[in-house]
Motif scaffolding. Structure first.
Motif, short mmCIF file in Angstrom:
data_model
loop_
_atom_site.label_atom_id
_atom_site.label_comp_id
_atom_site.label_asym_id
_atom_site.label_seq_id
_atom_site.Cartn_x
_atom_site.Cartn_y
_atom_site.Cartn_z
N GLY A 1 -2.39 4.96 6.26
CA GLY A 1 -4.12 5.92 6.83
C GLY A 1 -4.34 4.06 7.28
N LEU A 2 -4.07 3.06 5.72
CA LEU A 2 -5.07 2.16 5.06
C LEU A 2 -4.48 1.26 6.51
CD1 LEU A 2 -6.63 -0.06 3.11
CD2 LEU A 2 -4.38 -0.39 2.79
N MET A 3 -3.32 1.38 6.90
CA MET A 3 -3.15 0.13 7.97
C MET A 3 -4.02 0.70 9.21
SD MET A 3 1.06 -0.45 7.46
CE MET A 3 1.56 -1.34 8.44
N LEU A 4 -4.28 2.04 9.46
CA LEU A 4 -4.85 1.97 11.45
C LEU A 4 -6.57 2.09 11.14
CD1 LEU A 4 -4.55 3.67 13.96
CD2 LEU A 4 -5.28 6.02 12.22
N GLY A 5 -6.72 2.68 9.57
CA GLY A 5 -8.27 1.85 8.85
C GLY A 5 -8.32 0.02 9.60
N LEU A 6 -7.75 -0.02 8.60
CA LEU A 6 -7.67 -1.64 8.96
C LEU A 6 -7.72 -2.02 10.53
CD1 LEU A 6 -5.83 -2.60 6.35
CD2 LEU A 6 -8.32 -2.90 6.13
N CYS A 7 -6.72 -1.68 11.25
CA CYS A 7 -6.65 -1.93 12.32
C CYS A 7 -8.02 -1.17 13.55
CB CYS A 7 -5.48 -1.44 13.27
SG CYS A 7 -4.05 -1.96 12.34
N THR A 8 -8.16 -0.29 13.56
CA THR A 8 -9.73 0.36 14.07
C THR A 8 -10.36 -0.27 13.36
OG1 THR A 8 -9.78 1.84 13.13
CG2 THR A 8 -7.99 2.21 15.03
N HIS A 9 -11.16 -0.56 11.85
CA HIS A 9 -12.53 -0.81 11.25
C HIS A 9 -12.81 0.58 11.07
CE1 HIS A 9 -11.84 -5.34 12.18
NE2 HIS A 9 -11.34 -5.16 13.19
N LEU B 1 -5.71 -11.22 9.85
CA LEU B 1 -5.34 -9.32 9.75
C LEU B 1 -4.18 -8.83 10.50
CD1 LEU B 1 -6.26 -7.34 8.69
CD2 LEU B 1 -8.03 -6.60 10.27
N SER B 2 -4.27 -9.73 11.95
CA SER B 2 -2.90 -9.30 12.73
C SER B 2 -1.54 -9.63 11.86
CB SER B 2 -2.67 -9.97 13.74
OG SER B 2 -2.94 -11.19 14.19
N TYR B 3 -1.18 -10.63 10.92
CA TYR B 3 -0.57 -11.13 10.64
C TYR B 3 0.22 -10.42 9.32
CZ TYR B 3 2.34 -13.66 7.72
OH TYR B 3 3.92 -14.12 6.35
N LEU B 4 -1.06 -10.16 8.51
CA LEU B 4 -1.01 -8.64 7.34
C LEU B 4 -0.28 -7.66 8.09
CD1 LEU B 4 -3.74 -9.73 5.22
CD2 LEU B 4 -1.53 -9.93 4.65
N LEU B 5 -0.97 -7.28 8.77
CA LEU B 5 -0.34 -5.71 9.48
C LEU B 5 0.68 -5.83 10.09
CD1 LEU B 5 -4.18 -4.28 10.39
CD2 LEU B 5 -2.42 -4.04 8.36
N ALA B 6 1.29 -6.60 11.06
CA ALA B 6 2.09 -7.08 12.07
C ALA B 6 3.49 -6.84 11.20
CB ALA B 6 1.97 -7.36 13.18
N GLU B 7 3.82 -8.29 10.18
CA GLU B 7 4.75 -8.69 9.34
C GLU B 7 5.59 -7.96 8.48
OE1 GLU B 7 6.74 -11.47 10.36
OE2 GLU B 7 5.42 -11.71 12.05
N PRO B 8 6.30 -6.87 8.38
CA PRO B 8 7.11 -5.97 7.97
C PRO B 8 7.52 -6.85 6.04
CG PRO B 8 8.85 -6.60 9.78
CD PRO B 8 7.65 -7.24 9.72
#
Length: 116
Positions: free
Chosen positions: A13-21, A78-85
């Motif tokens: 949920g946090l990751m989705l929220g960060l992606c969608t703002h 932000l894209s790096y933080l959310l995409a790198e395992p």
């Protein structure tokens, strides 16, 4: 989807929220008429967006500095933080250290990363 297979619902949920703002920060809450102001409570006349909260807010500069020291320059993307395992556990620690979203999201559990 494969990346999030072992993550808690809270972390997803946090990751989705960060992606969608769409995350419970003042800018989004103001849009929903749940906050009196879109501004950050710590930084005068600056909207509390996900990017401001994660990278620029003076209240959390020590936590941000720690993240940058651990992950390098890319940690301000932000894209790096959310995409790198391998970065997701560091993001979870970072978010827990800031405590800003804890009343809404509780403690974010560390993800279990699988070796493929």
């Amino acid at each position: 989807i494969k990346l999030t297979f072992t993550f808690s619902k809270c972390l997803i949920g946090l990751m989705l929220g960060l992606c969608t703002h769409h995350i419970p920060l003042n800018q989004h809450l103001f849009h929903l008429t749940k906050s009196a102001t879109p501004d950050c409570l710590h930084c005068l006349q600056i909207e509390e967006t996900a990017l401001h909260y994660l990278f620029f807010c003076l209240q959390y500069k020590n936590a941000c500095h720690t993240l940058v020291c651990m992950l390098g320059r890319k940690s301000t993307s932000l894209s790096y933080l959310l995409a790198e395992p391998n970065v997701i556990p560091h993001l979870a620690c970072y978010m827990n250290a800031m405590h800003r979203l804890r009343p809404m999201l509780e403690k974010i559990l560390m993800p279990i990363l699988r070796a493929d």
